[in-house]
Design a protein around this motif. Structure first.
Motif, PDB file in Angstrom:
ATOM      1  N   ILE A  20       0.792  -1.028  -0.026  1.00  0.00           N
ATOM      2  CA  ILE A  20       0.011   0.029  -0.244  1.00  0.00           C
ATOM      3  C   ILE A  20       0.751   1.220   0.032  1.00  0.00           C
ATOM      4  N   CYS A  21       1.818   1.261   0.994  1.00  0.00           N
ATOM      5  CA  CYS A  21       2.569   2.545   1.026  1.00  0.00           C
ATOM      6  C   CYS A  21       3.485   2.675  -0.556  1.00  0.00           C
ATOM      7  N   HIS A  22       3.907   1.634  -0.826  1.00  0.00           N
ATOM      8  CA  HIS A  22       4.687   1.626  -2.283  1.00  0.00           C
ATOM      9  C   HIS A  22       3.800   2.284  -3.198  1.00  0.00           C
ATOM     10  N   ASP A  23       2.775   1.781  -3.479  1.00  0.00           N
ATOM     11  CA  ASP A  23       1.748   2.259  -4.361  1.00  0.00           C
ATOM     12  C   ASP A  23       1.221   3.573  -4.165  1.00  0.00           C
ATOM     13  N   LEU A  24       1.061   4.138  -2.964  1.00  0.00           N
ATOM     14  CA  LEU A  24       1.003   5.355  -2.568  1.00  0.00           C
ATOM     15  C   LEU A  24       1.976   6.570  -2.794  1.00  0.00           C
ATOM     16  N   ILE A  25       3.110   6.236  -2.362  1.00  0.00           N
ATOM     17  CA  ILE A  25       4.087   7.298  -2.440  1.00  0.00           C
ATOM     18  C   ILE A  25       4.482   8.011  -3.628  1.00  0.00           C
ATOM     19  N   SER A  26       4.440   7.292  -4.772  1.00  0.00           N
ATOM     20  CA  SER A  26       4.724   7.834  -6.187  1.00  0.00           C
ATOM     21  C   SER A  26       3.659   8.830  -6.512  1.00  0.00           C
ATOM     22  N   PRO A  27       2.285   8.481  -6.502  1.00  0.00           N
ATOM     23  CA  PRO A  27       1.324   9.451  -6.999  1.00  0.00           C
ATOM     24  C   PRO A  27       1.318  10.667  -5.934  1.00  0.00           C
ATOM     25  N   VAL A  28       1.499  10.315  -4.791  1.00  0.00           N
ATOM     26  CA  VAL A  28       1.312  11.597  -3.575  1.00  0.00           C
ATOM     27  C   VAL A  28       2.770  12.483  -4.054  1.00  0.00           C
ATOM     28  N   GLY A  29       3.839  11.929  -4.228  1.00  0.00           N
ATOM     29  CA  GLY A  29       5.140  12.672  -4.766  1.00  0.00           C
ATOM     30  C   GLY A  29       4.642  13.439  -6.144  1.00  0.00           C
ATOM     31  N   ALA A  30       4.098  12.901  -7.008  1.00  0.00           N
ATOM     32  CA  ALA A  30       3.723  13.639  -8.214  1.00  0.00           C
ATOM     33  C   ALA A  30       3.096  14.635  -8.057  1.00  0.00           C
ATOM     34  N   VAL A  55      -0.265  17.516   1.166  1.00  0.00           N
ATOM     35  CA  VAL A  55       0.596  16.687   0.543  1.00  0.00           C
ATOM     36  C   VAL A  55       1.805  16.205   1.345  1.00  0.00           C
ATOM     37  N   SER A  56       2.396  17.481   1.880  1.00  0.00           N
ATOM     38  CA  SER A  56       3.422  17.076   2.691  1.00  0.00           C
ATOM     39  C   SER A  56       3.175  16.283   4.008  1.00  0.00           C
ATOM     40  N   ASN A  57       1.891  16.425   4.521  1.00  0.00           N
ATOM     41  CA  ASN A  57       1.780  15.729   5.727  1.00  0.00           C
ATOM     42  C   ASN A  57       1.364  14.283   5.290  1.00  0.00           C
ATOM     43  N   ALA A  58       0.726  13.900   4.127  1.00  0.00           N
ATOM     44  CA  ALA A  58       0.537  12.580   3.389  1.00  0.00           C
ATOM     45  C   ALA A  58       1.631  12.066   3.307  1.00  0.00           C
ATOM     46  N   ASN A  59       2.757  12.637   2.652  1.00  0.00           N
ATOM     47  CA  ASN A  59       3.882  12.071   2.449  1.00  0.00           C
ATOM     48  C   ASN A  59       4.555  11.713   3.711  1.00  0.00           C
ATOM     49  N   ALA A  60       4.535  12.594   4.868  1.00  0.00           N
ATOM     50  CA  ALA A  60       5.231  12.109   5.928  1.00  0.00           C
ATOM     51  C   ALA A  60       4.565  10.758   6.557  1.00  0.00           C
ATOM     52  N   ARG A  61       3.296  10.808   6.696  1.00  0.00           N
ATOM     53  CA  ARG A  61       2.602   9.520   7.102  1.00  0.00           C
ATOM     54  C   ARG A  61       3.066   8.322   6.326  1.00  0.00           C
ATOM     55  N   ILE A  62       3.146   8.429   5.148  1.00  0.00           N
ATOM     56  CA  ILE A  62       3.362   7.424   4.075  1.00  0.00           C
ATOM     57  C   ILE A  62       4.764   6.816   4.501  1.00  0.00           C
ATOM     58  N   ARG A  63       5.507   7.544   4.789  1.00  0.00           N
ATOM     59  CA  ARG A  63       7.032   7.379   5.305  1.00  0.00           C
ATOM     60  C   ARG A  63       7.215   6.554   6.539  1.00  0.00           C
ATOM     61  N   PHE A  64       6.362   7.186   7.366  1.00  0.00           N
ATOM     62  CA  PHE A  64       6.400   6.564   8.654  1.00  0.00           C
ATOM     63  C   PHE A  64       5.754   5.217   8.791  1.00  0.00           C
ATOM     64  N   PHE A  65       4.591   5.214   8.132  1.00  0.00           N
ATOM     65  CA  PHE A  65       3.847   3.967   7.984  1.00  0.00           C
ATOM     66  C   PHE A  65       4.445   2.797   7.128  1.00  0.00           C
ATOM     67  N   ARG A  66       5.333   3.256   6.311  1.00  0.00           N
ATOM     68  CA  ARG A  66       6.103   2.305   5.593  1.00  0.00           C
ATOM     69  C   ARG A  66       6.989   1.526   6.249  1.00  0.00           C
ATOM     70  N   ILE A  67       7.458   2.152   7.399  1.00  0.00           N
ATOM     71  CA  ILE A  67       8.536   1.433   8.530  1.00  0.00           C
ATOM     72  C   ILE A  67       7.568   0.790   9.322  1.00  0.00           C
ATOM     73  N   ALA A  68       6.484   1.553  10.015  1.00  0.00           N
ATOM     74  CA  ALA A  68       5.756   0.880  11.163  1.00  0.00           C
ATOM     75  C   ALA A  68       5.131  -0.369  10.554  1.00  0.00           C
ATOM     76  N   PHE A  69       4.521  -0.308   9.527  1.00  0.00           N
ATOM     77  CA  PHE A  69       3.568  -1.494   8.807  1.00  0.00           C
ATOM     78  C   PHE A  69       3.999  -2.179   7.716  1.00  0.00           C
ATOM     79  N   GLY A  70       5.369  -1.891   7.202  1.00  0.00           N
ATOM     80  CA  GLY A  70       5.888  -2.557   6.264  1.00  0.00           C
ATOM     81  C   GLY A  70       6.767  -3.763   6.463  1.00  0.00           C
TER      82      GLY A  70
END
Length: 201
Positions: A20-30, A55-70
């Motif tokens: 989920i995090c992998h698929d979300l990080i690219s569109p949010v970055g775009a 967008v900055s908040n979403a990006n930060a959360r995805i990076r955090f969740f990628r470690i916490a839940f990945g």
């Protein structure tokens, strides 16, 4: 190994989290890149600034969740600089003051457990407070401090003794933390006093 051994089968929960995090990080970055181009073209304004902050908040959360839940392989490492960057973006503008006093890089599996622990401690600090994270001789310690500390004994029992409890989605970290610690060969110990909650493993 028995089928109940957390190391005996793939960690499907973490695989799903990573996907989920992998698929979300690219569109949010775009979206962030598009907003930057709009600003450079003079199309800024309060609306663009609001979207940019989100967008900055979403990006930060995805990076955090990628470690916490990945996924967290035993060979993978996480630089201290990356951890500090993520935590600064997550907690920098909140009522929780975080002191990450771990001055070395750590294994990804350790970072995963630490981030899950932070999510658990957020539950104890609904009105804000301070969290201090240290590591000495391989032992991690987390201390949450607040004059309005909230301690839910039944909820924390899920992480310390695997007690059955009907969790809501916002509290799933309490069930995932003992699994992450089991993969490290650790078990959570908790000490609660007036205004302070200390966790070690």
């Amino acid at each position: 190994m028995s089928s109940n051994d957390p190391l005996a089968s793939p960690d499907l929960t973490s695989l799903i989290g990573s996907r989920i995090c992998h698929d979300l990080i690219s569109p949010v970055g775009a979206i962030g890149n598009g907003l930057e181009l709009l600003s450079m073209a003079g199309s800024g304004g309060p609306e663009v600034a609001l979207i940019s902050d989100s967008v900055s908040n979403a990006n930060a959360r995805i990076r955090f969740f990628r470690i916490a839940f990945g996924m967290a392989s035993s060979e993978q490492g996480t630089p201290r600089s990356e951890i500090l960057s993520i935590l600064r973006d997550i907690y920098g503008e909140t009522r929780i003051k975080l002191d990450w006093a771990v001055n070395v890089d750590c294994r990804r599996a350790e970072a995963k457990a630490a981030f899950l622990t932070l999510l658990c401690l957020e539950n104890a600090l609904p009105y804000g407070g301070e969290i201090v994270v240290t590591r000495s001789d391989g032992r991690w310690q987390f201390t949450a401090i607040s004059p309005k500390l909230k301690y839910d004994e039944a909820l924390w029992a899920v992480s310390t003794s695997s007690a059955p409890f009907e969790l809501s989605p916002k509290n799933v970290q309490f069930a995932l933390l003992p699994e992450a610690l089991a993969r490290l060969g650790r078990r959570l110990a908790l000490t609660q006093t007036q205004g302070t909650l200390a966790l070690t493993y």
